[in-house]
Design a protein around this motif. Structure first.
Motif, PDB file in Angstrom:
ATOM      1  N   PRO A  89      -3.685   2.164 -12.182  1.00  0.00           N
ATOM      2  CA  PRO A  89      -3.751   1.490 -10.574  1.00  0.00           C
ATOM      3  C   PRO A  89      -2.836   2.028  -9.882  1.00  0.00           C
ATOM      4  O   PRO A  89      -2.224   1.471  -8.805  1.00  0.00           O
ATOM      5  N   SER A  90      -1.247   2.257 -10.783  1.00  0.00           N
ATOM      6  CA  SER A  90      -0.165   2.762  -9.749  1.00  0.00           C
ATOM      7  C   SER A  90      -0.115   4.094  -8.700  1.00  0.00           C
ATOM      8  O   SER A  90       0.280   4.111  -7.948  1.00  0.00           O
ATOM      9  N   HIS A  91      -1.428   4.980  -9.118  1.00  0.00           N
ATOM     10  CA  HIS A  91      -1.375   6.538  -8.557  1.00  0.00           C
ATOM     11  C   HIS A  91      -2.190   5.668  -7.687  1.00  0.00           C
ATOM     12  O   HIS A  91      -2.071   7.086  -6.528  1.00  0.00           O
ATOM     13  N   SER A  92      -3.335   5.042  -6.899  1.00  0.00           N
ATOM     14  CA  SER A  92      -3.464   4.551  -6.223  1.00  0.00           C
ATOM     15  C   SER A  92      -2.241   4.426  -4.541  1.00  0.00           C
ATOM     16  O   SER A  92      -2.785   5.053  -3.289  1.00  0.00           O
ATOM     17  N   TYR A  93      -1.348   3.989  -5.002  1.00  0.00           N
ATOM     18  CA  TYR A  93       0.091   3.915  -4.098  1.00  0.00           C
ATOM     19  C   TYR A  93       0.536   5.349  -3.429  1.00  0.00           C
ATOM     20  O   TYR A  93       0.758   5.828  -2.507  1.00  0.00           O
ATOM     21  N   LEU A  94      -0.130   6.393  -4.560  1.00  0.00           N
ATOM     22  CA  LEU A  94       0.118   7.771  -3.946  1.00  0.00           C
ATOM     23  C   LEU A  94      -0.964   8.799  -3.642  1.00  0.00           C
ATOM     24  O   LEU A  94      -1.228   9.593  -2.898  1.00  0.00           O
ATOM     25  N   ASN A  95      -2.522   7.487  -2.689  1.00  0.00           N
ATOM     26  CA  ASN A  95      -3.363   8.128  -2.211  1.00  0.00           C
ATOM     27  C   ASN A  95      -4.088   8.788  -3.473  1.00  0.00           C
ATOM     28  O   ASN A  95      -4.671  10.263  -3.216  1.00  0.00           O
ATOM     29  N   LEU A  96      -3.740   8.540  -4.966  1.00  0.00           N
ATOM     30  CA  LEU A  96      -4.805   9.350  -5.721  1.00  0.00           C
ATOM     31  C   LEU A  96      -5.168   8.249  -6.283  1.00  0.00           C
ATOM     32  O   LEU A  96      -5.401   7.513  -6.730  1.00  0.00           O
TER      33      LEU A  96
END
Length: 360
Positions: A89-96
């Motif tokens: 879920p941390s990839h969501s902070y990169l808009n990925l």
């Protein structure tokens, strides 16, 4: 009609759902033209690495259930592709997407060693062991080329700074020339994660990590070289890999591991849907049973973020895992993963680079 996702060889996720911060949702519809395209003709997603210049690299943690207060992560995303990874879920902070993007669109902090050196040179810096790999694996396959983890170890070794390492890749053996001298000064401890001995299951759960037997061999090489090494049976997934707990601990003990730890499966945010999708593709007959036990360990939900229970779970099945783990550790003479005290008094503060050079 929309075709369901299909397993992708060498990848953990089978889809690329939007992250929780996205305001636009994409919904695929089959117009009938794709039926003529064979599965083997579909291009497989390739790994893309983007260089990232970090402004700071040491993250701080005050969670009561985590034993370290400082961490270092050379990469964002992880090519290992472990479907259960709580970091997705941390990839969501990169808009990925936490799905395929997490394991194919990676970020490499190419200036990490430089920024780390500057951070350690600050006059108000307080020494505390730094955990390398708290979020994503520092020895994932792209490290072989980028060597950012090795660069960080070189800085830490230079100033005699203690650290711990968590990995599931045998590539850690490459850096024995740094780790062995650090170990002599009680500056390093390595934890190798092994949650199953079933190669067939591991190839689906964690497709680009080292095979289980190769990780056990890495434990042996580290121990034989004098580097303190422990094993993490993590995560334990009920009705999927929990049967291997005792066997993993037995082989790790035989290989020279001195301590052990475990965690249960955690499914924060988007990971809930991704793991359910994986179960439907790879273990459909037991999917309902697995999720039933997961919910029993999380107060009736897919995930409970309570600090007191999120790592070990709650309820009857969680208690059974705890007792099994303790009995196996007692049988093999394992200490707890936090028993080793790393040396902090040897730290030599680094000096900031100066255009005037060094006089003394």
């Amino acid at each position: 009609m929309v075709h369901p996702p299909r397993p992708l060889k060498g990848r953990g996720a089978a889809s690329n759902p939007e992250g929780r911060f996205e305001t636009i949702r994409h919904h695929a519809e089959d117009d009938g033209w794709q039926h003529a395209v064979l599965d083997e003709d579909q291009p497989r997603p390739r790994t893309e690495v983007t260089e990232e210049c970090a402004r700071s690299v040491i993250t701080h943690n005050d969670s009561p259930d985590i034993r370290f207060t400082q961490a270092l992560n050379p990469y964002r995303g992880c090519e290992h592709g472990c479907i259960y990874c709580f970091a997705r879920p941390s990839h969501s902070y990169l808009n990925l997407s936490p799905g395929l993007d997490f394991e194919t669109k990676l970020r490499a902090k190419t200036n990490l060693a430089e920024v780390l050196r500057a951070d350690l040179a600050k006059p108000n810096y307080i020494v505390s062991p730094i955990n390398i790999g708290s979020n994503t694996d520092p020895y994932q396959p792209i490290e072989k080329r980028w060597r950012i983890t090795r660069a960080a170890l070189e800085v830490l070794a230079e100033c005699h700074h203690p650290c711990t390492i968590v990995t599931k890749n045998a590539l850690v053996e490459r850096d024995l020339d740094i780790l062995v001298p650090m170990a002599r000064e009680r500056l390093v401890q390595v934890f190798v994660s092994v949650n199953s001995l079933d190669n067939h299951l591991a190839a689906k759960l964690e497709p680009r990590a080292s095979a289980p037997h190769r990780r056990i061999k890495a434990v042996r090489m580290l121990a034989d070289a004098g580097v303190p090494v422990g094993v993490l049976v993590a995560p334990i997934i009920p009705a999927l890999n929990d049967r291997d707990m005792e066997a993993v601990l037995e082989q790790a003990a035989d290989a020279g591991a001195s301590c052990a730890g475990y965690t249960v499966l955690r499914l924060p945010h988007e990971l809930k849907a991704l793991f359910r999708e994986w179960l439907a593709l790879h273990a459909p007959q037991r999917a309902a049973h697995v999720m039933s036990l997961v919910q029993q360990m999380n107060g009736g939900r897919d995930y409970d973020s309570n600090f007191a229970t999120r790592m070990r779970g709650q309820g009857v099945f969680a208690e059974l895992l705890r007792r099994r783990f303790e009995l196996a550790c007692r049988r093999h003479g394992f200490g707890r993963a936090r028993d080793l005290r790393l040396e902090t008094s040897r730290f030599i503060p680094l000096r900031k680079p100066s255009p005037q050079g060094e006089l003394f």
